[in-house]
Write a protein that holds these residues in place. Structure first.
Motif, PDB file in Angstrom:
ATOM      1  N   SER A  13      67.106  16.306 121.887  1.00  0.00           N
ATOM      2  CA  SER A  13      65.990  15.874 121.844  1.00  0.00           C
ATOM      3  C   SER A  13      65.274  16.115 120.456  1.00  0.00           C
ATOM      4  O   SER A  13      64.801  15.188 119.731  1.00  0.00           O
ATOM      5  CB  SER A  13      65.159  15.848 123.135  1.00  0.00           C
ATOM      6  N   THR A  14      65.686  17.243 119.881  1.00  0.00           N
ATOM      7  CA  THR A  14      65.081  17.448 118.657  1.00  0.00           C
ATOM      8  C   THR A  14      65.995  17.056 117.398  1.00  0.00           C
ATOM      9  O   THR A  14      65.195  16.497 116.417  1.00  0.00           O
ATOM     10  CB  THR A  14      65.254  19.045 118.486  1.00  0.00           C
ATOM     11  N   PRO A  46      49.752  12.842 111.001  1.00  0.00           N
ATOM     12  CA  PRO A  46      50.670  11.658 110.999  1.00  0.00           C
ATOM     13  C   PRO A  46      49.802  10.632 110.051  1.00  0.00           C
ATOM     14  O   PRO A  46      49.097  10.159 109.973  1.00  0.00           O
ATOM     15  CB  PRO A  46      50.559  11.319 112.485  1.00  0.00           C
ATOM     16  N   ASP A  54      59.134   9.673 114.572  1.00  0.00           N
ATOM     17  CA  ASP A  54      59.182  10.436 115.879  1.00  0.00           C
ATOM     18  C   ASP A  54      57.718  10.997 116.237  1.00  0.00           C
ATOM     19  O   ASP A  54      57.130  11.650 115.455  1.00  0.00           O
ATOM     20  CB  ASP A  54      59.954  11.579 115.978  1.00  0.00           C
ATOM     21  N   PRO A  55      57.188  10.006 117.412  1.00  0.00           N
ATOM     22  CA  PRO A  55      55.693  10.590 117.816  1.00  0.00           C
ATOM     23  C   PRO A  55      55.542  12.010 117.915  1.00  0.00           C
ATOM     24  O   PRO A  55      54.330  12.549 117.707  1.00  0.00           O
ATOM     25  CB  PRO A  55      55.601   9.703 118.901  1.00  0.00           C
ATOM     26  N   LYS A  56      56.666  12.854 118.152  1.00  0.00           N
ATOM     27  CA  LYS A  56      56.390  14.235 118.312  1.00  0.00           C
ATOM     28  C   LYS A  56      56.413  15.110 117.110  1.00  0.00           C
ATOM     29  O   LYS A  56      55.841  16.290 117.120  1.00  0.00           O
ATOM     30  CB  LYS A  56      57.436  14.892 118.895  1.00  0.00           C
ATOM     31  N   ARG A  57      56.575  14.448 115.776  1.00  0.00           N
ATOM     32  CA  ARG A  57      56.327  15.032 114.454  1.00  0.00           C
ATOM     33  C   ARG A  57      55.259  14.260 113.925  1.00  0.00           C
ATOM     34  O   ARG A  57      55.351  13.249 113.400  1.00  0.00           O
ATOM     35  CB  ARG A  57      57.693  14.760 113.709  1.00  0.00           C
ATOM     36  N   ALA A  58      54.233  15.117 113.634  1.00  0.00           N
ATOM     37  CA  ALA A  58      53.100  14.484 112.909  1.00  0.00           C
ATOM     38  C   ALA A  58      53.163  14.776 111.413  1.00  0.00           C
ATOM     39  O   ALA A  58      52.663  15.853 110.854  1.00  0.00           O
ATOM     40  CB  ALA A  58      51.837  15.302 113.399  1.00  0.00           C
ATOM     41  N   TRP A  59      54.190  13.946 110.877  1.00  0.00           N
ATOM     42  CA  TRP A  59      54.593  14.167 109.515  1.00  0.00           C
ATOM     43  C   TRP A  59      54.153  12.844 108.695  1.00  0.00           C
ATOM     44  O   TRP A  59      53.661  12.011 109.182  1.00  0.00           O
ATOM     45  CB  TRP A  59      56.038  14.111 109.470  1.00  0.00           C
ATOM     46  N   PRO A 114      66.223  12.385 116.906  1.00  0.00           N
ATOM     47  CA  PRO A 114      65.822  11.412 115.924  1.00  0.00           C
ATOM     48  C   PRO A 114      65.879  11.435 114.591  1.00  0.00           C
ATOM     49  O   PRO A 114      65.907  10.385 113.824  1.00  0.00           O
ATOM     50  CB  PRO A 114      64.337  11.814 116.234  1.00  0.00           C
TER      51      PRO A 114
END
Length: 398
Positions: A301-302, A266, A275-280, A305
């Motif tokens: 939910s996917t 991240p 989105d904290p679920k995506r470490a981009w 965001p």
């Protein structure tokens, strides 16, 4: 009795215009004609930042065609001529009246936006007063303070779409494309799209010894003043184009030249869609599908965001989540069909550009026009006799 009193008598002498009236008529005609040309045909712009280097340089003056993609009918029709959003010689006095707003309409164009077109568009995320006209400063603040703190600390001006700042970037993905990036190399529809020779990325340059000819590096085009030491005394990180990297490899005092993207993980401050679920980060993200008009996306939910802002802000819907269920315009929704086409824009100077990696898609109603050619290029840092970059005059933009 003359029953044709409404008809002018042939022998009635024509009243001669005064000099003042002639000047007023000429000025009004010139303003109207120039406005029509700017709105519907072609307009001049200047490059204020280095986000498109080396394709476009700071101080380049260019013409942008409104005809190629179709001229956008003004959405804020009541405005001061030749001013964008503030009056000349002021920083805060509005040059428009937003009491009248027209819906988005565009005239037919010569073509659609193609991949790799250099496009001018209105900033899609709104404007931050504290860092106005400095696109990268806003995102430096985001990296240092965090997105939410920046947006809660600074005043956000939500101008009408056509009065927001003009940005210029390269269109990397068009409606329906799937965009991703891995180790600094973008891929469109799973096909790698290496950076063109006019683009810039950080490279790790390792020299054979601590002594090297810095003048030869400058001749290649490297900005040696911005080189940063990397790990050991022989290695440096420098911004370069692929063409410059190949020239560096050929130097006898250079041991290796390797692309130096950000590692997977991240990015501080986050990148789209935050989105904290995506470490981009700016060099590693995706895949993301770019919405197209008529495309239907499943809402969960996917996906939300990624598409929440487009559905709510750009397409004007009320969007909320209640007890785990998404509602659009107060109705439960499991799918959504887009009303507009969207684009993915990125700067050629990849590590010095605020672009779709940070604020996502650019909707079609934000598109201003296609960059055609540079008509003047002014280097403010050069000596008097070399301020004009003669080689760039009337250069086409590709």
């Amino acid at each position: 009795m003359n029953y044709k009193f409404w008809q002018r008598k042939k022998d009635t002498p024509k009243k001669k215009k005064t000099k003042t009236r002639e000047w007023v008529d000429a000025i009004v005609f010139a303003v109207v004609a120039a406005t029509i040309i700017r709105v519907f045909f072609i307009e001049a712009y200047t490059i204020p930042s280095g986000s498109m280097e080396r394709s476009l340089l700071i101080g380049d003056f260019l013409f942008v065609s409104k005809v190629n993609y179709g001229a956008r009918i003004p959405m804020t029709p009541v405005a001061f001529p030749f001013a964008h959003h503030t009056m000349p010689l002021t920083t805060s006095t509005k040059a428009y009246w937003d009491g009248v707003q027209w819906k988005y309409h565009r005239l037919p164009g010569l073509s659609k936006i193609k991949r790799n077109d250099v496009v001018v568009f209105n900033f899609p995320e709104g404007d931050t007063v504290a860092v106005e006209n400095q696109e990268d400063s806003y995102y430096n603040l985001v990296r240092n303070l965090g997105r939410e703190q920046v947006r809660s600390t600074f005043t956000i001006v939500d101008r009408p779409v056509d009065k927001r700042e003009n940005f210029i970037k390269r269109c990397i993905a068009i409606p329906g494309d799937v965009i991703s990036m891995s180790n600094g190399v973008a891929a469109v529809n799973s096909k790698p799209e290496p950076l063109k020779n006019t683009g810039m990325m950080p490279y790790r340059i390792t020299f054979k010894s601590t002594e090297f000819n810095i003048n030869m590096l400058t001749d290649i085009g490297l900005e040696t003043g911005t080189m940063q030491q990397a790990g050991d005394a022989n290695s440096y990180i420098a911004n370069a184009s692929p063409e410059m990297a190949e020239k560096l490899k050929a130097l006898d005092f250079v041991a290796s030249v390797e692309l130096s993207p950000d590692p997977v993980g991240p990015e501080p401050g986050g990148v789209f869609p935050h989105d904290p679920k995506r470490a981009w980060n700016r060099d590693n993200f995706g895949p993301i599908k770019v919405p197209s008009k008529g495309w239907t996306v499943n809402i969960d939910s996917t996906t939300m965001p990624l598409y929440y802002r487009a559905i709510r802000t750009y397409e004007g819907n009320k969007v909320e989540q209640v007890n785990g269920v998404w509602y659009i315009n107060d109705k439960p929704a499991t799918t959504y069909t887009f009303k507009m086409d969207y684009y993915w824009m990125m700067g050629d100077n990849r590590h010095n550009s605020a672009d779709s990696r940070y604020w996502g898609f650019v909707p079609e109603d934000h598109i201003v026009g296609k960059a055609l050619f540079v008509w003047m290029s002014w280097d403010s840092a050069a000596s008097f006799l070399h301020k004009i970059r003669w080689s760039r005059l009337f250069m086409g933009i590709h």
